[in-house]
Design a protein around this motif. Sequence first.
Motif, PDB file in Angstrom:
ATOM      1  N   PRO A   1       0.822  -1.220   0.000  1.00 32.53           N
ATOM      2  CA  PRO A   1       0.000   0.000   0.000  1.00 32.53           C
ATOM      3  C   PRO A   1       0.849   1.260   0.000  1.00 32.53           C
ATOM      4  CG  PRO A   1      -0.801  -1.581   1.613  1.00 32.53           C
ATOM      5  CD  PRO A   1       0.514  -2.104   1.130  1.00 32.53           C
ATOM      6  N   ASP A   2       0.388   2.262  -0.705  1.00 31.72           N
ATOM      7  CA  ASP A   2       1.098   3.534  -0.750  1.00 31.72           C
ATOM      8  C   ASP A   2       0.994   4.267   0.585  1.00 31.72           C
ATOM      9  OD1 ASP A   2       1.794   3.157  -3.407  1.00 31.72           O
ATOM     10  OD2 ASP A   2      -0.024   4.148  -4.153  1.00 31.72           O
TER      11      ASP A   2
ATOM     12  N   GLU B   1      -3.959   0.822  -8.376  1.00 31.38           N
ATOM     13  CA  GLU B   1      -3.380   1.043  -7.074  1.00 31.38           C
ATOM     14  C   GLU B   1      -3.900  -0.002  -6.100  1.00 31.38           C
ATOM     15  OE1 GLU B   1      -4.203   4.949  -5.768  1.00 31.38           O
ATOM     16  OE2 GLU B   1      -3.132   5.949  -7.403  1.00 31.38           O
ATOM     17  N   HIS B   2      -3.064  -0.343  -5.142  1.00 32.49           N
ATOM     18  CA  HIS B   2      -3.453  -1.302  -4.111  1.00 32.49           C
ATOM     19  C   HIS B   2      -3.458  -0.610  -2.770  1.00 32.49           C
ATOM     20  CE1 HIS B   2      -3.111  -5.158  -6.459  1.00 32.49           C
ATOM     21  NE2 HIS B   2      -2.522  -4.305  -7.258  1.00 32.49           N
TER      22      HIS B   2
ATOM     23  N   GLU C   1       3.224  -9.188   2.716  1.00 37.41           N
ATOM     24  CA  GLU C   1       2.487  -9.056   1.466  1.00 37.41           C
ATOM     25  C   GLU C   1       2.924 -10.121   0.460  1.00 37.41           C
ATOM     26  OE1 GLU C   1      -0.078  -7.028   0.628  1.00 37.41           O
ATOM     27  OE2 GLU C   1      -0.108  -6.479   2.739  1.00 37.41           O
TER      28      GLU C   1
END
Length: 268
Positions: free
Chosen positions: A163-164, A267-268, A178
């Motif tokens: 994640p960002d 995006e995640h 992850e």
Amino acid sequence: MSLNVLATLSGLPAEGSGFQSPTPAEFYQPLIGDGPFAITRAAVVILLSVALIGWVLVATTRRAAIVPSRAQWMTEGVYNLVRNTVARDIIGSKDFLRFVPMLFSMFVLILVNNLFGVIPPVQFPTMSRIGFPIALTLVVYVTYHYLGFRKHGFVGYFKSMVPDGLPKGILPLVVPLELLTYFVTRPLTLALRLFGNMFAGHMLLLLFITGGEYMLLHGSFGLKIVSVGSFGMAFVMTIFEALIEFLQALIFTLLAATYIAGALADEH
């Protein structure tokens, strides 16, 4: 009190000649040969299911009409469930259509083979043999990783798993988790969830049915009466198992669509 005395009081034979509870060996039933290359009951059942599914799909759609027959309506209902509720709602209207054939095939194949566990004369859930859930999981595993690498590139796909906005200090903890999730946990739980539910459910049905049969045929008068309760539980468990079999087919398909959607996401 010894086991022999208990057996005598209950009216059951003693010294190991009494009721034998079901074992995992019940799920390995070779018909031709033995060992890893044996033709087993599970293999025959899944081939039967493929032939049955193919025949039903052709028979109910070859004369498709605007006003559908009952059979066509049922087939379209199953297809629309996978197409709209699973594929389109989860993957998105842009990309979902190309994955509908795979998801529909998986759902129908799993559902029919699960329901075979409670439908005479088959009464054998193919997915209780771990090899079949593993094979289906490998299809999903290869598909979503292939899509992810193709969409993001080799390095970009690994970056998209994290994640960002995470602080750099916790990245050494998050990144291994992850990677473990994407490459190990997802396929492992996807296969084991389907296998475990089908295996445990069928084992319970075997226990109630064979136990009730044994008490009815070999037990005392009191146990013959108790056997009615065992058969009653077998009936209740059969209804409950049919519901679980449908839900497990749906859950497997939903998770497959979720993993595909995650691989395609920007995006995640």
